[in-house]
Design a protein around this motif. Sequence first.
Motif, PDB file in Angstrom:
ATOM      1  N   VAL A 217      49.361 -11.471  60.035  1.00 32.97           N
ATOM      2  CA  VAL A 217      49.575 -10.724  61.281  1.00 32.97           C
ATOM      3  C   VAL A 217      49.405 -11.648  62.485  1.00 32.97           C
ATOM      4  N   ALA A 218      50.368 -11.574  63.391  1.00 34.73           N
ATOM      5  CA  ALA A 218      50.260 -12.307  64.656  1.00 34.73           C
ATOM      6  C   ALA A 218      49.720 -11.378  65.731  1.00 34.73           C
ATOM      7  N   VAL A 219      48.979 -11.969  66.661  1.00 36.72           N
ATOM      8  CA  VAL A 219      48.459 -11.237  67.816  1.00 36.72           C
ATOM      9  C   VAL A 219      49.154 -11.767  69.063  1.00 36.72           C
ATOM     10  N   LEU A 220      49.810 -10.875  69.789  1.00 34.02           N
ATOM     11  CA  LEU A 220      50.451 -11.234  71.058  1.00 34.02           C
ATOM     12  C   LEU A 220      49.672 -10.545  72.175  1.00 34.02           C
ATOM     13  N   LYS A 221      49.165 -11.336  73.131  1.00 37.60           N
ATOM     14  CA  LYS A 221      48.380 -10.788  74.226  1.00 37.60           C
ATOM     15  C   LYS A 221      49.253 -10.783  75.487  1.00 37.60           C
ATOM     16  N   PRO A 222      49.894  -9.628  75.786  1.00 38.42           N
ATOM     17  CA  PRO A 222      50.840  -9.567  76.902  1.00 38.42           C
ATOM     18  C   PRO A 222      50.161  -9.743  78.257  1.00 38.42           C
ATOM     19  N   LEU A 223      50.844 -10.472  79.137  1.00 43.52           N
ATOM     20  CA  LEU A 223      50.377 -10.596  80.523  1.00 43.52           C
ATOM     21  C   LEU A 223      50.777  -9.324  81.267  1.00 43.52           C
ATOM     22  N   PRO A 224      49.807  -8.514  81.730  1.00 33.57           N
ATOM     23  CA  PRO A 224      50.124  -7.191  82.280  1.00 33.57           C
ATOM     24  C   PRO A 224      51.002  -7.210  83.525  1.00 33.57           C
ATOM     25  N   ASP A 225      51.042  -8.321  84.254  1.00 35.12           N
ATOM     26  CA  ASP A 225      51.901  -8.377  85.440  1.00 35.12           C
ATOM     27  C   ASP A 225      53.339  -8.744  85.082  1.00 35.12           C
ATOM     28  N   LYS A 226      53.561  -9.069  83.797  1.00 31.54           N
ATOM     29  CA  LYS A 226      54.906  -9.453  83.364  1.00 31.54           C
ATOM     30  C   LYS A 226      55.521  -8.471  82.368  1.00 31.54           C
ATOM     31  N   ILE A 227      54.678  -7.894  81.506  1.00 29.77           N
ATOM     32  CA  ILE A 227      55.235  -7.016  80.475  1.00 29.77           C
ATOM     33  C   ILE A 227      54.216  -5.972  80.041  1.00 29.77           C
ATOM     34  N   VAL A 228      54.685  -4.746  79.870  1.00 30.28           N
ATOM     35  CA  VAL A 228      53.862  -3.633  79.390  1.00 30.28           C
ATOM     36  C   VAL A 228      53.742  -3.746  77.864  1.00 30.28           C
ATOM     37  N   ALA A 229      52.531  -3.525  77.361  1.00 30.96           N
ATOM     38  CA  ALA A 229      52.278  -3.723  75.934  1.00 30.96           C
ATOM     39  C   ALA A 229      53.228  -2.917  75.057  1.00 30.96           C
ATOM     40  N   ARG A 230      53.405  -1.641  75.359  1.00 28.97           N
ATOM     41  CA  ARG A 230      54.267  -0.805  74.520  1.00 28.97           C
ATOM     42  C   ARG A 230      55.741  -1.172  74.710  1.00 28.97           C
ATOM     43  N   PHE A 231      56.109  -1.707  75.855  1.00 31.77           N
ATOM     44  CA  PHE A 231      57.485  -2.200  76.019  1.00 31.77           C
ATOM     45  C   PHE A 231      57.700  -3.402  75.101  1.00 31.77           C
ATOM     46  N   LEU A 232      56.697  -4.279  75.037  1.00 30.00           N
ATOM     47  CA  LEU A 232      56.803  -5.433  74.154  1.00 30.00           C
ATOM     48  C   LEU A 232      56.927  -4.972  72.698  1.00 30.00           C
ATOM     49  N   MET A 233      56.158  -3.959  72.316  1.00 31.54           N
ATOM     50  CA  MET A 233      56.240  -3.426  70.959  1.00 31.54           C
ATOM     51  C   MET A 233      57.660  -2.941  70.647  1.00 31.54           C
ATOM     52  N   TYR A 234      58.202  -2.113  71.535  1.00 30.59           N
ATOM     53  CA  TYR A 234      59.554  -1.584  71.304  1.00 30.59           C
ATOM     54  C   TYR A 234      60.591  -2.708  71.324  1.00 30.59           C
ATOM     55  N   SER A 235      60.379  -3.683  72.182  1.00 27.12           N
ATOM     56  CA  SER A 235      61.314  -4.797  72.264  1.00 27.12           C
ATOM     57  C   SER A 235      61.357  -5.567  70.955  1.00 27.12           C
ATOM     58  N   LEU A 236      60.176  -5.825  70.373  1.00 25.10           N
ATOM     59  CA  LEU A 236      60.116  -6.528  69.096  1.00 25.10           C
ATOM     60  C   LEU A 236      60.772  -5.703  67.980  1.00 25.10           C
ATOM     61  N   ARG A 237      60.598  -4.395  68.049  1.00 24.65           N
ATOM     62  CA  ARG A 237      61.256  -3.538  67.052  1.00 24.65           C
ATOM     63  C   ARG A 237      62.770  -3.606  67.189  1.00 24.65           C
ATOM     64  N   SER A 238      63.247  -3.779  68.406  1.00 28.62           N
ATOM     65  CA  SER A 238      64.698  -3.798  68.637  1.00 28.62           C
ATOM     66  C   SER A 238      65.348  -5.089  68.152  1.00 28.62           C
ATOM     67  N   ILE A 239      64.543  -6.138  67.960  1.00 28.41           N
ATOM     68  CA  ILE A 239      65.107  -7.425  67.504  1.00 28.41           C
ATOM     69  C   ILE A 239      64.659  -7.742  66.078  1.00 28.41           C
ATOM     70  N   LEU A 240      64.489  -6.702  65.269  1.00 29.05           N
ATOM     71  CA  LEU A 240      64.033  -6.896  63.894  1.00 29.05           C
ATOM     72  C   LEU A 240      64.926  -7.873  63.138  1.00 29.05           C
ATOM     73  N   GLU A 241      66.244  -7.739  63.287  1.00 26.51           N
ATOM     74  CA  GLU A 241      67.152  -8.629  62.559  1.00 26.51           C
ATOM     75  C   GLU A 241      66.948 -10.086  62.954  1.00 26.51           C
ATOM     76  N   GLU A 242      66.689 -10.311  64.244  1.00 27.26           N
ATOM     77  CA  GLU A 242      66.426 -11.678  64.702  1.00 27.26           C
ATOM     78  C   GLU A 242      65.125 -12.205  64.123  1.00 27.26           C
ATOM     79  N   LEU A 243      64.108 -11.340  64.064  1.00 26.21           N
ATOM     80  CA  LEU A 243      62.836 -11.747  63.478  1.00 26.21           C
ATOM     81  C   LEU A 243      63.007 -12.111  62.004  1.00 26.21           C
TER      82      LEU A 243
END
Length: 381
Positions: free
Chosen positions: A98-124
Amino acid sequence: MGWARIKLGELCSKITDGSHNPPKGVDYSEHIMLSSKNVFDDKIHLDKPRFLTESDFVKENKRTDVSVDDVLLTIVGTVGRVAVVDESLPKFTLQRSVAVLKPLPDKIVARFLMYSLRSILEELLGESRGVAQKGIYLKSLREMHISVPSIPDQKRIVAILDQAFADIDNARALTEQNLKNARELFESYLQQVFSQRGGGWVEKKLCDVCILQRGFDLPKRLRASGEYPLVSSSGVIDTNIEAKVPGPGVVTGRSGSIGNVFYIEEDFWPLNTTLYIKEFFGNDKKCVSWLLRYFDLSRFTSGAGVPTLNRNFVHDEVVAIPTEVENQRNIVVGIEALEAEILTVKTIYEDKLNKLDELKKSLLQKAFSGEITKDDKEAAA
């Protein structure tokens, strides 16, 4: 659409993974270590963690220091499951899967990052490397780009997706319950049929209704594809040029998968992991196959490692069956009619589950192509 393409490494204060050499666990403690088996899409389960001593936990926690709003991504084995750490969870550390990503709150919302990673599953998945077990290198993860809008737009997208996904999950739960109810209805009908006693029914030892016999060895090197089903404890797995038992016949598992019952129409070869019915004593073969399914042979398994069924343990068990073969056949007609209805319903529900999964994918695609915020702003205007 006003979105910027930014590296994950620039959106997070830290991207790391869990322990590459996890310490030996203890029987129980309040200090837990999780792995990819505990991380699902938008869910973190605490089932079967590795319990650590306090000193081991403190040492391992220095690497990840998992905190609220960190994003967890499975990067070894099953790649691409992602969830956000919330305040309801106890403190835990992680293994390297498991990787841990610590989002910078002034740049990205944590749950937005989660959904974004889900949207690029094929790339991952495309970034996964390895033969025995695929995984994503942290360097590759940090270099990956995602599209990022303004913080207000991120929050708007998250709110829309949270509500939509909650509605879809509720629909999925209801559909899965309906599917479970259909299966239970069928099992209840079997119970009702074969628990009867009284006129027209007789109680006998199972060995007086049918005789179970161990299947036959057939090493893979001696198998050759042909016209006859090759039956294992989990069902038909292949074909063979030779059959050992004339059909129709009935097979159940002896070793490995126990409790499944298979009715085989044609001549077949039952492997040594099975038991087949050698003698039916004139009983209707299909009726006997349904009787065995109701009887639930899995109750009689033994063996600490691979489950095994000893036919001698069940032959003396008492069962009930109609005395007349014609009545046995009538029972089969009723069971198969209900089975056909249940299969139709099952197909409908499984199709609905597939469509719900596709709907999630479609919503993610729309969200990260800018369509959702575009539609939202046009509606407001």
